[in-house]
Design a protein around this motif. Structure first.
Motif, mmCIF file in Angstrom:
data_model
loop_
_atom_site.group_PDB
_atom_site.id
_atom_site.type_symbol
_atom_site.label_atom_id
_atom_site.label_comp_id
_atom_site.label_asym_id
_atom_site.label_seq_id
_atom_site.Cartn_x
_atom_site.Cartn_y
_atom_site.Cartn_z
ATOM 1 N N ASP A 71 0.861 -1.176 0.000
ATOM 2 C CA ASP A 71 0.000 0.000 0.000
ATOM 3 C C ASP A 71 0.904 1.234 0.000
ATOM 4 N N ARG A 73 0.192 4.234 0.111
ATOM 5 C CA ARG A 73 -0.212 5.240 1.095
ATOM 6 C C ARG A 73 0.466 4.979 2.430
ATOM 7 N N ASP A 114 -2.896 -0.253 -5.453
ATOM 8 C CA ASP A 114 -2.181 0.663 -6.343
ATOM 9 C C ASP A 114 -2.136 0.140 -7.774
ATOM 10 N N GLN A 121 5.221 -5.024 -6.522
ATOM 11 C CA GLN A 121 5.127 -3.846 -5.661
ATOM 12 C C GLN A 121 5.970 -3.989 -4.405
ATOM 13 N N GLY A 327 1.504 6.312 -7.979
ATOM 14 C CA GLY A 327 1.114 5.593 -6.772
ATOM 15 C C GLY A 327 1.108 6.471 -5.549
#
Length: 344
Positions: A71, A73, A114, A121, A327
Motif C-alpha cells: 500500500d 499510502r 495501487d 510492488q 502511486g
C-alpha cells in the motif's frame, strides 16, 4: 545510554528471517545506532521475541513501526513521519536503509490497491518509492555521518531468471482465476524479475544522485546467498521450490562465484550486512557500482549485465519515477531526482 545516538538504521521486514538477524547483528556491533524496524504486523509474537532478544544484548534504541509495502499510502505515511522526526531531532539522521522485506508467490494474486502485482510492488516499486521518499532524512545528516549513508538492497540469485519486461506483459491473469497455482518456473521468473528490476532501478537512482552531487548516498545490492531454515518469503510454493530452498541444487549461477558453501543460517549473512552497512567509504561521482555476494565484492555490471546498458537503465528509472509518482500522488517529493541525469 550516556552518549547521543549516531544515526538511524531502517530495516524493512524487520521481523522476517533475515531482517530480524540483521537487527540483532547491528544491535551487537553498533550500540549507539537507533534501530527502526518495519513490519506489516507489529503485534505478532515474532516482533515481541525479537525485541526481547535485542534487550538481552544491552540497552539499545529500537522500535518497530507498521509499514505495508503493498500500500503506497502506507509507504507515504511512514516516510513523511520519519522525515519529520529527523527534522525535529526526535531521531538521528538516517545512515542506513536496508530493504530486507520481500515476497514470492506461486499463485495468481489479486492486484494491489495501487494496481500492481503484489510481488512486483513489495520487492521493487515500494522499496524504490521508500528510498526517494526518505531522501530528506538522509540529507538532514548531510549524507556523511559515520563515513557515508547507504541503501542496501537485499538481492538474490533469482535475478538470473529475471526479465526487465516481465511485468509489462499480459501473464494470462485474465483467463486464470485468483488463487490458481502457477508453475515453479514461472514463479521463479516472476520473483527474479521483481528483484532484477529493483536492483537496476536503485543503481540507476544512485547514478542520478551522484551526478547531481547533492546527496552523498551509496546504493547497492547484496546477495545473502542461500539460507537454511523456515522463511515467510513464499506463498503457495510447490514442493520442488520448498525442497530447492534447502539444497544447494536450488542455487543459481551468481552464487557459483563463491568458492565456499552458500547455504548458511540467516545470522551469517546478517553479520556481513551489519559490517558493510557501517563501513567507512565515500561515494565518488561515476565510480563503479558495487555488488556483494555475502562478503565478496564485485563490480555490479559484471553480475547484472543490464547495468552496462545505459539506455535500458534510463528507461527503467523513468518508468519507476512515473509509477511511484502515480502511486504516491498527492505526496510532495522529499528529494531531487533527475531521470535525465541518471547516466554518467
Amino acid at each position: 545510554m550516556g552518549r547521543s545516538l549516531t544515526g538511524t538504521v531502517i530495516i524493512t521486514g524487520g521481523n522476517g528471517q533475515l531482517g530480524s538477524e540483521i537487527a540483532i547483528a547491528i544491535a551487537k556491533t553498533q550500540p549507539f545506532a537507533h534501530i527502526l524496524l518495519t513490519a506489516r504486523d507489529i503485534k505478532g509474537a515474532d516482533v515481541r521475541n525479537l525485541i526481547a532478544k535485542v534487550r538481552l544484548i544491552g540497552p539499545r534504541s529500537i522500535e518497530v513501526i507498521s509499514l505495508d509495502l503493498n500500500d503506497l499510502r502506507s509507504v507515504t505515511g511512514f516516510a513523511q513521519s520519519t522525515v519529520e522526526r529527523v527534522r525535529s531531532n526526535e531521531i538521528p539522521p538516517l545512515v542506513d536503509l536496508i530493504h530486507s522485506a520481500a515476497i514470492a508467490s506461486y499463485t495468481v494474486d489479486e492486484l494491489t490497491l495501487d494496481g500492481y502485482d503484489p510481488v512486483y510492488q513489495t520487492n521493487c516499486v515500494a522499496p524504490f518509492f521508500l528510498t526517494i521518499s526518505l531522501l530528506e532524512a538522509f540529507r538532514a545528516g548531510n549524507g556523511t555521518p559515520g563515513g557515508g549513508a547507504k541503501v542496501i538492497n537485499i538481492g538474490c540469485s533469482a535475478v538470473s531468471y529475471g526479465r526487465l519486461d516481465y511485468f509489462d506483459r499480459d501473464r494470462g491473469r485474465g483467463d486464470r482465476r485468483l488463487g490458481t497455482p502457477i508453475s515453479a518456473k514461472e514463479g521463479n521468473v516472476r520473483y527474479g524479475s521483481s528483484k532484477l528490476l529493483a536492483s537496476v532501478a536503485l543503481y540507476a537512482l544512485r547514478r542520478s544522485l551522484t551526478s547531481t552531487g547533492k546527496i552523498s548516498l551509496d546504493i547497492f545490492t547484496l546477495d545473502p546467498g542461500g539460507m537454511a531454515g523456515e522463511s515467510n518469503l513464499r506463498s503457495g510454493a510447490p514442493l520442488s521450490v520448498r525442497v530447492a530452498h534447502q539444497t544447494r541444487s536450488g542455487l543459481r549461477p551468481f552464487l557459483r562465484m563463491l568458492s565456499r558453501s552458500s547455504m548458511n543460517k540467516a545470522n551469517v549473512p546478517a553479520k556481513v550486512i551489519a559490517k558493510v552497512a557501517f563501513q567507512r567509504d565515500a561515494v565518488e561521482t561515476c565510480q563503479a557500482e558495487r555488488y556483494y555476494i555475502l562478503d565478496r565484492e564485485y563490480e555490479a555490471g559484471s553480475v547484472i549485465p543490464t547495468l552496462r546498458n545505459g539506455s535500458q537503465m534510463g528507461k527503467v528509472l523513468v518508468k519507476m519515477m512515473q509509477q511511484t509518482e502515480i502511486g504516491g500522488k498527492g505526496t510532495r517529493s522529499t528529494g531531487s531526482v533527475s531521470p535525465g541525469s541518471a547516466l554518467c
